[in-house]
Write a protein that holds these residues in place. Structure first.
Motif, PDB file in Angstrom:
ATOM      1  N   ASP A 161       0.836  -1.192   0.000  1.00 34.19           N
ATOM      2  CA  ASP A 161       0.000   0.000   0.000  1.00 34.19           C
ATOM      3  C   ASP A 161       0.880   1.254   0.000  1.00 34.19           C
ATOM      4  O   ASP A 161       1.897   1.314   0.691  1.00 34.19           O
ATOM      5  N   SER A 162       0.474   2.255  -0.766  1.00 28.10           N
ATOM      6  CA  SER A 162       1.297   3.465  -0.919  1.00 28.10           C
ATOM      7  C   SER A 162       1.515   4.195   0.404  1.00 28.10           C
ATOM      8  O   SER A 162       2.582   4.773   0.633  1.00 28.10           O
ATOM      9  N   ARG A 163       0.549   4.164   1.284  1.00 28.36           N
ATOM     10  CA  ARG A 163       0.711   4.832   2.588  1.00 28.36           C
ATOM     11  C   ARG A 163       1.766   4.119   3.429  1.00 28.36           C
ATOM     12  O   ARG A 163       2.596   4.765   4.071  1.00 28.36           O
ATOM     13  N   GLN A 168       5.136   4.914   2.014  1.00 34.84           N
ATOM     14  CA  GLN A 168       5.535   6.284   2.322  1.00 34.84           C
ATOM     15  C   GLN A 168       6.005   6.442   3.774  1.00 34.84           C
ATOM     16  O   GLN A 168       6.936   7.192   4.046  1.00 34.84           O
ATOM     17  N   ASP A 169       5.371   5.722   4.703  1.00 34.69           N
ATOM     18  CA  ASP A 169       5.604   5.937   6.134  1.00 34.69           C
ATOM     19  C   ASP A 169       6.588   4.978   6.781  1.00 34.69           C
ATOM     20  O   ASP A 169       6.877   5.111   7.972  1.00 34.69           O
ATOM     21  N   VAL A 190      -7.379   3.130   8.168  1.00 42.48           N
ATOM     22  CA  VAL A 190      -6.823   4.066   7.188  1.00 42.48           C
ATOM     23  C   VAL A 190      -6.203   3.305   6.028  1.00 42.48           C
ATOM     24  O   VAL A 190      -6.452   3.611   4.871  1.00 42.48           O
ATOM     25  N   VAL A 191      -5.396   2.300   6.340  1.00 39.61           N
ATOM     26  CA  VAL A 191      -4.763   1.443   5.324  1.00 39.61           C
ATOM     27  C   VAL A 191      -5.483   0.104   5.361  1.00 39.61           C
ATOM     28  O   VAL A 191      -5.377  -0.630   6.338  1.00 39.61           O
TER      29      VAL A 191
END
Length: 141
Positions: A5-7, A10-11, A85-86
Protein backbone atom coordinates in the motif's frame (compact mmCIF):
# COMPACT_ATOMS: atom_id res chain seq x y z
CA UNK A 1 1.48 -9.93 -7.45
CA UNK A 2 2.07 -8.41 -4.00
CA UNK A 3 2.13 -4.61 -3.92
CA UNK A 4 2.64 -2.64 -0.74
CA UNK A 5 0.00 0.00 0.00
CA UNK A 6 1.30 3.46 -0.92
CA UNK A 7 0.71 4.83 2.59
CA UNK A 8 2.78 2.04 4.14
CA UNK A 9 5.44 2.58 1.50
CA UNK A 10 5.53 6.28 2.32
CA UNK A 11 5.60 5.94 6.13
CA UNK A 12 7.91 2.95 6.63
CA UNK A 13 11.33 1.52 5.90
CA UNK A 14 11.64 -2.01 4.48
CA UNK A 15 13.78 -4.19 6.75
CA UNK A 16 13.32 -7.59 5.14
CA UNK A 17 11.03 -10.57 4.78
CA UNK A 18 9.79 -13.52 6.76
CA UNK A 19 8.37 -16.49 4.81
CA UNK A 20 4.92 -14.83 4.74
CA UNK A 21 5.34 -11.20 5.77
CA UNK A 22 7.32 -8.17 4.79
CA UNK A 23 8.81 -6.52 7.88
CA UNK A 24 8.64 -2.75 7.92
CA UNK A 25 9.85 -0.17 10.43
CA UNK A 26 7.59 2.82 10.95
CA UNK A 27 9.77 5.84 10.22
CA UNK A 28 9.21 7.35 13.67
CA UNK A 29 12.23 7.18 15.97
CA UNK A 30 10.08 7.88 19.06
CA UNK A 31 9.03 4.22 19.23
CA UNK A 32 10.40 0.89 18.01
CA UNK A 33 7.30 0.38 15.82
CA UNK A 34 7.26 -2.51 13.38
CA UNK A 35 4.68 -3.61 10.85
CA UNK A 36 4.23 -7.06 9.32
CA UNK A 37 2.42 -7.21 5.98
CA UNK A 38 1.49 -10.60 4.49
CA UNK A 39 2.83 -10.69 0.94
CA UNK A 40 -0.53 -11.65 -0.52
CA UNK A 41 -2.57 -9.79 -3.11
CA UNK A 42 -5.87 -8.09 -2.20
CA UNK A 43 -6.02 -9.18 1.45
CA UNK A 44 -7.57 -6.78 3.93
CA UNK A 45 -8.85 -9.16 6.64
CA UNK A 46 -7.30 -11.98 8.65
CA UNK A 47 -9.98 -14.43 7.54
CA UNK A 48 -8.99 -13.90 3.89
CA UNK A 49 -5.78 -15.80 4.56
CA UNK A 50 -6.07 -19.57 4.49
CA UNK A 51 -5.69 -21.43 7.79
CA UNK A 52 -1.99 -22.19 7.25
CA UNK A 53 -1.27 -18.53 6.42
CA UNK A 54 -3.21 -17.38 9.48
CA UNK A 55 -1.04 -19.64 11.63
CA UNK A 56 2.11 -18.41 9.86
CA UNK A 57 1.13 -14.76 10.42
CA UNK A 58 0.56 -15.42 14.12
CA UNK A 59 3.85 -17.33 14.42
CA UNK A 60 5.81 -14.51 12.73
CA UNK A 61 4.03 -11.88 14.84
CA UNK A 62 4.60 -13.58 18.18
CA UNK A 63 8.21 -14.49 17.37
CA UNK A 64 8.92 -10.88 16.40
CA UNK A 65 7.17 -9.51 19.50
CA UNK A 66 9.16 -11.82 21.75
CA UNK A 67 12.57 -10.80 20.39
CA UNK A 68 11.63 -7.11 20.31
CA UNK A 69 10.46 -7.20 23.94
CA UNK A 70 13.88 -8.40 25.05
CA UNK A 71 15.90 -6.40 22.51
CA UNK A 72 14.27 -3.06 23.36
CA UNK A 73 13.47 -3.68 27.06
CA UNK A 74 9.72 -3.24 26.56
CA UNK A 75 7.38 -2.68 29.44
CA UNK A 76 4.53 -3.79 27.16
CA UNK A 77 4.19 -5.00 23.58
CA UNK A 78 1.27 -3.61 21.58
CA UNK A 79 0.15 -5.95 18.81
CA UNK A 80 -2.81 -5.03 16.62
CA UNK A 81 -4.35 -5.18 13.19
CA UNK A 82 -6.71 -2.29 12.56
CA UNK A 83 -6.77 -1.12 8.95
CA UNK A 84 -9.13 1.82 9.25
CA UNK A 85 -6.82 4.07 7.19
CA UNK A 86 -4.76 1.44 5.32
CA UNK A 87 -7.02 -1.43 4.34
CA UNK A 88 -4.18 -3.79 3.31
CA UNK A 89 -3.82 -6.39 6.06
CA UNK A 90 -0.95 -5.44 8.32
CA UNK A 91 0.02 -6.20 11.90
CA UNK A 92 1.47 -3.51 14.17
CA UNK A 93 4.09 -4.73 16.65
CA UNK A 94 5.04 -1.79 18.84
CA UNK A 95 7.52 -1.70 21.70
CA UNK A 96 6.09 0.42 24.52
CA UNK A 97 8.01 1.74 27.47
CA UNK A 98 6.74 3.74 30.39
CA UNK A 99 9.13 6.54 29.42
CA UNK A 100 7.97 6.85 25.77
CA UNK A 101 6.35 10.16 24.77
CA UNK A 102 2.84 8.74 24.42
CA UNK A 103 2.69 6.33 27.39
CA UNK A 104 0.16 4.97 28.27
CA UNK A 105 -1.96 6.20 25.35
CA UNK A 106 -1.84 4.67 21.85
CA UNK A 107 0.98 5.95 19.63
CA UNK A 108 -1.27 6.75 16.64
CA UNK A 109 -1.41 10.49 16.06
CA UNK A 110 -0.16 11.44 19.51
CA UNK A 111 2.95 13.29 18.35
CA UNK A 112 4.32 14.22 14.93
CA UNK A 113 6.62 11.50 13.59
CA UNK A 114 10.36 12.03 13.94
CA UNK A 115 12.14 10.30 11.08
CA UNK A 116 15.12 8.10 11.85
CA UNK A 117 18.49 9.65 11.12
CA UNK A 118 20.81 7.52 9.01
CA UNK A 119 22.86 6.79 12.16
CA UNK A 120 19.79 5.69 14.11
CA UNK A 121 18.69 3.46 11.24
CA UNK A 122 22.12 1.81 11.01
CA UNK A 123 22.02 1.20 14.78
CA UNK A 124 18.54 -0.31 14.78
CA UNK A 125 19.40 -2.59 11.84
CA UNK A 126 22.59 -3.72 13.60
CA UNK A 127 20.62 -4.45 16.75
CA UNK A 128 18.06 -6.48 14.79
CA UNK A 129 20.76 -8.48 13.01
CA UNK A 130 21.74 -9.92 16.39
CA UNK A 131 18.21 -11.11 17.23
CA UNK A 132 16.37 -11.86 13.97
CA UNK A 133 17.57 -15.24 12.84
CA UNK A 134 16.19 -18.32 11.18
CA UNK A 135 13.90 -17.70 8.24
CA UNK A 136 14.18 -13.90 8.27
CA UNK A 137 15.93 -12.41 5.24
CA UNK A 138 17.22 -8.83 5.56
CA UNK A 139 16.68 -6.28 2.79
CA UNK A 140 20.23 -5.33 1.81
CA UNK A 141 19.37 -2.19 -0.16
Amino acid sequence: MFTLDSRLQQDTLWLGDYPLCRLLLMNDAQYPWFILVPRREDVSELFQLDIAEQAQLWQETTALAEVLKDCFAADKMNVATLGNVVSQLHMHVIVRRRDDVAWPAPVWGRHPAQAYTSEQLVAIKARLRTVLTGEFCFNES
